[in-house]
Each structure stands twice: as structure tokens, then as C-alpha cells.
Scaffold this motif. Structure first.
Motif, short mmCIF file in Angstrom:
data_model
loop_
_atom_site.label_atom_id
_atom_site.label_comp_id
_atom_site.label_asym_id
_atom_site.label_seq_id
_atom_site.Cartn_x
_atom_site.Cartn_y
_atom_site.Cartn_z
N GLY A 287 0.83 -1.20 0.00
CA GLY A 287 0.00 0.00 0.00
C GLY A 287 0.85 1.24 0.00
O GLY A 287 1.01 1.91 -1.02
N ASP A 288 1.44 1.56 1.15
CA ASP A 288 2.28 2.76 1.27
C ASP A 288 3.62 2.43 1.91
O ASP A 288 4.22 3.25 2.58
N ALA A 289 4.09 1.19 1.69
CA ALA A 289 5.35 0.74 2.30
C ALA A 289 6.34 0.29 1.23
O ALA A 289 7.10 -0.66 1.41
N GLY B 80 7.35 14.96 14.83
CA GLY B 80 8.01 14.10 13.86
C GLY B 80 7.63 14.37 12.43
O GLY B 80 8.23 13.80 11.52
N THR B 81 6.64 15.23 12.17
CA THR B 81 6.15 15.56 10.82
C THR B 81 6.14 14.34 9.90
O THR B 81 6.79 14.32 8.86
N PRO B 82 5.37 13.29 10.26
CA PRO B 82 5.32 12.12 9.38
C PRO B 82 4.72 12.48 8.02
O PRO B 82 3.79 13.29 7.93
N LEU B 83 5.26 11.87 6.99
CA LEU B 83 4.83 12.15 5.62
C LEU B 83 3.45 11.55 5.35
O LEU B 83 3.15 10.43 5.78
N ILE B 84 2.65 12.30 4.62
CA ILE B 84 1.41 11.76 4.05
C ILE B 84 1.60 11.77 2.53
O ILE B 84 1.63 12.82 1.90
N SER B 85 1.74 10.60 1.97
CA SER B 85 2.13 10.44 0.58
C SER B 85 1.24 11.21 -0.39
O SER B 85 0.03 11.35 -0.18
N GLU B 86 1.88 11.66 -1.46
CA GLU B 86 1.16 12.29 -2.56
C GLU B 86 0.13 11.34 -3.17
O GLU B 86 -0.85 11.77 -3.78
N ASP C 110 -2.39 5.36 7.74
CA ASP C 110 -3.55 5.19 8.60
C ASP C 110 -3.12 5.02 10.05
O ASP C 110 -3.66 5.67 10.96
N ALA C 111 -2.08 4.21 10.27
CA ALA C 111 -1.59 4.00 11.63
C ALA C 111 -0.97 5.27 12.19
O ALA C 111 -1.15 5.60 13.37
N ALA C 112 -0.22 5.99 11.34
CA ALA C 112 0.46 7.20 11.82
C ALA C 112 -0.53 8.29 12.20
O ALA C 112 -0.36 8.97 13.23
N THR C 113 -1.56 8.48 11.39
CA THR C 113 -2.54 9.51 11.72
C THR C 113 -3.31 9.14 13.00
O THR C 113 -3.58 10.00 13.84
N ARG C 114 -3.62 7.88 13.15
CA ARG C 114 -4.33 7.46 14.36
C ARG C 114 -3.44 7.57 15.60
O ARG C 114 -3.90 7.95 16.68
N ALA C 115 -2.15 7.27 15.43
CA ALA C 115 -1.22 7.40 16.55
C ALA C 115 -1.10 8.86 17.00
O ALA C 115 -0.84 9.14 18.18
N ALA C 116 -1.29 9.79 16.04
CA ALA C 116 -1.25 11.22 16.38
C ALA C 116 -2.57 11.74 16.91
O ALA C 116 -2.69 12.93 17.22
N GLY C 117 -3.57 10.87 16.98
CA GLY C 117 -4.86 11.26 17.58
C GLY C 117 -5.92 11.64 16.58
O GLY C 117 -6.94 12.24 16.98
N GLU D 100 -12.38 12.80 9.65
CA GLU D 100 -12.07 14.23 9.78
C GLU D 100 -10.83 14.56 8.95
O GLU D 100 -9.93 13.73 8.82
N PRO D 101 -10.76 15.76 8.39
CA PRO D 101 -9.52 16.20 7.73
C PRO D 101 -8.40 16.28 8.76
O PRO D 101 -8.63 16.56 9.94
N VAL D 102 -7.16 16.01 8.31
CA VAL D 102 -6.02 16.03 9.23
C VAL D 102 -5.13 17.23 8.90
O VAL D 102 -5.00 17.64 7.74
N PRO D 103 -4.51 17.85 9.93
CA PRO D 103 -3.69 19.03 9.69
C PRO D 103 -2.37 18.67 9.00
O PRO D 103 -1.70 17.70 9.38
N VAL D 104 -1.98 19.47 8.00
CA VAL D 104 -0.75 19.22 7.26
C VAL D 104 0.05 20.51 7.12
O VAL D 104 -0.49 21.61 7.19
#
Length: 506
Positions: free
Chosen positions: A123-125, A232-238, A307-314, A320-324
Motif C-alpha cells: 500500500g504505502d510501504a 516528527g512531521t510524518p509524511l502523508i504520501s502524494e 492510517d496507523a500514523a494519523t491514528r497514533a497522532a490522535g 475528519e480532515p487532518v492538519p498538514v
């Protein structure tokens, strides 16, 4: 056969090591951390190549040149796009399990691509899967592996590279070699906000410059528009935007359709600046990425890591839209090479993100980075041990230090955090002549206050490398009095055709 030292253990370094070992060379791979550290394993979106019947090499070439804003080397781009499909097939042969669907290889669409050609894994790995396959492949070869070995310098003898100086366990160790291959990754740790891992401190670029190698295009740092605005500013892929997610400002308004015909799939430099502008309009409140229309099941299946990273950040990004926010992502510049990875120093090669091949120009096309690493690692492996041509020799970049004098009371002490903040605010997504000049003076102050030789410690060497590269980057940005791709000068907002490497229509 030659004794070859490869520095770096991402896609570029490991594939070069495999090629060199298969050619009969005596190969050692050294890496600052463990074999699976570095940027490759963090790559999410995929690898772009013209593998499908509805695609073509010419279309991939056009997309790459267009994204590069008139600063690509067309010969390098042609090599990349023509040889790319074979290198992806090599990765499959080495065991990389790319995602499949009913038609064969699954593929996605990313920004500035005219068609879907990005193959992915897990998927994204994608990077993690490629890294896994290549680590297993290199372990199956007669390759010496040295982990936790920091590159301190490239050794030169009579004008050619003859080995490397490594820091291992607090001691310097000299390792002789007939050929040195630098695959040390990028310079993302120059900036306070980055998607890069902690090891991305530009060690290879700095060591090559000290050895006399030419460096080019350091002013072109790509800022990814959608890093999660969380620690950590995790990436959200293009690729998320390629599947239909949209960008909104803090008020909820979708803003990209009015800014560019390709909307969210405009080139990265355009989207990153528009995200920053949307943040300024709302008091620096983050923009948001709205993927709610894609649904929870699809997001979890297609992008399990994000999906895991966004959920780990709350955040529940399915609801809901996520802040970027934009964050430093990729260095288009680096050690100048020819089409075979050869630098201006005989015996010294550079591949992957630390190299400037001319492929990316002023703004890298999405998912061309893994492809470049594979293509030019393969090419470098084919010419190891051969004589270097003299035509590529060139003088190295020069630092402007005339008249600099310490002003420590005004400048404050050097720290990595202070440098990263300075680079983000003065040499980041938007620059100006005054801001860059002030940054240059402060960086000179810090350099004059540092010891001539860093202490034999990883962090001290990294800090010295970052300070050197910050000075080179700022001076390059000062010299380029135009806006082009990822280099945006507020005081020179237009592109200057005379400063492009090549005509726009090339």
C-alpha cells in the motif's frame, strides 16, 4: 578486480553493492546506522516507470522535464526513463513484492504525472519492501557489511579517491579502496521541519566537497506539501491526493482548484507554496488534507502505514480532515556526476539522493527518486574499475567568506536546532536576498567560531557537515536571482531563462 567501498545502505548503495559483487569486485558496504536505516525504507508512494501498455518512455520523459522547470539534463532524463522499467523488473527479481490487482501490477497516480504509472508495495510501504528485498540480496553475496560506521572523509591520493576515513566506536579507521561509491542520502536535517530520518545529515556531500568534488544545485530543496502537523512531521504520501483526497484551508475551503489547473496534483513546489500561503491567510493555522470521501476501509487497505500514523497522532482521517504542513523532503542538488555516477574526482562515484545527475532539475517529479537510485546504481556498477574520463573534471564550489568576522554576541551560540531554525526561516520554502544575506553572515560567524576539526563523535561530525552544507546552500540560493521550481525568491519572483540549465522546450 577492484576493491570497492560503498557508503550507504539504501536502495542506491545496496544495488550498487550487488552489481559490483556480481562483477567480481571485492565489496564493502559501510553504513552509519544499521543496514535498514535511511530514507529508502520511509518511501511511501512508490516507484515510477513506464511499465504499462497505455504509457510510454516519451510520456515519462515529458512529465519529468515539465516538473523540473527547465533545469533538467534531457540526456539524464532519457536514461532514467528508458532504463527504469528494467530496473523495476530487477527489483521484482530480487524479491520485492509489489502490489498486484486483476490486471497485474497495481499502480497509482501522483502529482504532475500525465498517467498512472507509480507501482507500490504494501500500500504505502514501497521503500520498506524494496529495502527488505535488497538487504536479503546483498546478504546472499560475498559482501562485507560494516554497520555503525560514520563517514568522516573521503581519502585522496595524487588527485584521486583512494579510500574513506570512518569513525567506528569513537576511533578513526582508514579503509583503502580502488573506488569509493557514495550513497549517503540527502540533507533533510538542515531544516527544522523535515520528513527525513535523523541520519540524513549530508555526510557524503560534505565529504565529497572537502575532497575537491564539484557540487551543484544545492539551492533546490524540495518541500513536500503534506507532512502531518504533529511531532516528527510524518509524511502523508502524494498518492493519497492521487486517490482523490483534497486540500482545505483552516476555514474548510478547498483552495487548489483556483490556484492551478491540476489542483491537488500540481507539481510539488506549487502545492507546497499554496499550502504555506493558505496557512498565512489563517494566522499560520495548518491546512488540512481531507480524505474522508475515500472511506475507512479503503484508507486502511491502501495506506496502512499512514492510517496507523494519523491514528497514533490522535486523528481518525476517515472521519475528519487532518492538519498538514510543508516540510523539507528531498535534495535535488548534490555531488555533480556524469551519466555513470562518476564525480569530478577520479575514483569517486555518487548515486542516489546525494548525487546531482541532472534528472530532477529544479523540482523532482513524484516517485522518480527510487527510480533514479536504481538506474544510476546499476550504471555505476557497470563502470567500476574503469578509467575515469578527464572531460568531467571541474573546480568545486567556493564559499564566500571574505570580510567575515565573528559577532558571537549578536549571533548567539551555534546549535543544530538554531541552524535548522535559521534555514527554515531564511532559506526554506520562500527566500529573499536580504534574508539569505543575513543567514550567510550568521553562518560565517558560526563557522569561524567552530574548531578546525570536529571531535571524533558522530554528532560533532554531523554538525560540521550541516554547517558546511548550510553555507553552500545559502550561497547558491543567493547566487540564483530568479524563482524556478523549488527555489522561490520573493525579491525575484519570475523565472530568468538565462539561468535555466536548458531551454524550457527541451
Amino acid at each position: 578486480m577492484a576493491a570497492v567501498v560503498v557508503v550507504g545502505s539504501g536502495l542506491a548503495g545496496l544495488l550498487a553493492a550487488v552489481r559490483a559483487a556480481d562483477a567480481g569486485h571485492r565489496v564493502t558496504v559501510v553504513t552509519k546506522g544499521t543496514l535498514d536505516e535511511g530514507s529508502t525504507r520511509h518511501a511511501q508512494g512508490g516507484i515510477a516507470a513506464a511499465l504499462f501498455a497505455d504509457d510510454s518512455v516519451d510520456a515519462h520523459v515529458r512529465d519529468t522535464l515539465r516538473a523540473g522547470a527547465g533545469h533538467c539534463d534531457p540526456a539524464a532524463v532519457r536514461v532514467l526513463c528508458e532504463e527504469g522499467p528494467a530496473r523495476v523488473r530487477d527489483l521484482i527479481r530480487f524479491g520485492a513484492a509489489f502490489d498486484r490487482d486483476e490486471s497485474g501490477l497495481a499502480r497509482g497516480l501522483e502529482a504532475a504525472h500525465s498517467r498512472a504509472r507509480v507501482v507500490h508495495a504494501g500500500g504505502d510501504a514501497t521503500g520498506a519492501e524494496i529495502q527488505r528485498a535488497l538487504v536479503a540480496t546483498v546478504r546472499s553475496r560475498a559482501v562485507e557489511l560494516v554497520e555503525h560506521a560514520m563517514l568522516a572523509d573521503v581519502l585522496t591520493c595524487r588527485g584521486r579517491a583512494c579510500g574513506v576515513r570512518l569513525l567506528i566506536g569513537g576511533q578513526y579507521v582508514d579503509r583503502p579502496a580502488d573506488a569509493v561509491v557514495l550513497a549517503t542520502g540527502g540533507t533533510g536535517q538542515l531544516y527544522g521541519r523535515t520528513t527525513n530520518p535523523a541520519v540524513a545529515t549530508g555526510d557524503g556531500v560534505a565529504a565529497a566537497w572537502r575532497a575537491g568534488a564539484r557540487v551543484d544545485d544545492l539551492e533546490f530543496t524540495q518541500f513536500h506539501p503534506t507532512a502531518l502537523a504533529a511531532p516528527g512531521t510524518p509524511l502523508i504520501s502524494e498518492a493519497v491526493r492521487g486517490e482523490g483526497a483534497v486540500l482545505r484551508d483552516a476555514s474548510g475551503e478547498r483552495f487548489m482548484p483556483s490556484r492551478h489547473p491540476l489542483a491537488e496534483l500540481a507539481p510539488r513546489d506549487v502545492v507546497a507554496r499554496e499550502v504555506a500561503a493558505a496557512m498565512r491567510r489563517h494566522g499560520d493555522a495548518p491546512a488540512t488534507l481531507d480524505a474522508t470521501a475515500l472511506g475507512a476501509a479503503f484508507l486502511a487497505r491502501r495506506f496502512p502505514g499512514i492510517d496507523a500514523a494519523t491514528r497514533a497522532a490522535g486523528y481518525d482521517w476517515s472521519r475528519e480532515p487532518v492538519p498538514v504542513t510543508p516540510a523539507a523532503h528531498y535534495a535535488m542538488g548534490g555531488i555533480a556526476t556524469d551519466l555513470w555516477g562518476r564525480t569530478s574526482v577520479p575514483g569517486l562515484f555518487a548515486i542516489g539522493e546525494c548525487a546531482r545527475t541532472g534528472v530532477h532539475g529544479a523540482n523532482r517529479l513524484a516517485s522518480n527518486s527510487l527510480l533514479e537510485a536504481a538506474v544510476f546504481a546499476d550504471r555505476a556498477g557497470r563502470v567500476l574499475g574503469e578509467p575515469f574520463p578527464h572531460a568531467h573534471a571541474a573546480s568545486r564550489a567556493q564559499l564566500r567568506t571574505e570580510g567575515a568576522a565573528p559577532r558571537s554576541s549578536a549571533a548567539g551560540p551555534f546549535t543544530r536546532a538554531a541552524l535548522q531554525d535559521l534555514m527554515w526561516t531564511r532559506a526554506g520554502l520562500e527566500r529573499s536576498g536580504d534574508g539569505l544575506a543575513g543567514a550567510s553572515a550568521l553562518l560565517d560567524d558560526w563557522a569561524l567560531a567552530q574548531p578546525a576539526e570536529p571531535a571524533p563523535a558522530v554528532e560533532a561530525i554531523e554538525d560540521a557537515n550541516l554547517l558546511l552544507l548550510a553555507r553552500l546552500t545559502v550561497d547558491a540560493a543567493l547566487a540564483r536571482r530568479e524563482s524556478r521550481g523549488a527555489h522561490h525568491r520573493l525579491d525575484h519572483p519570475e523565472r530568468d531563462p538565462a539561468l535555466g540549465a536548458l531551454p524550457e522546450a527541451a
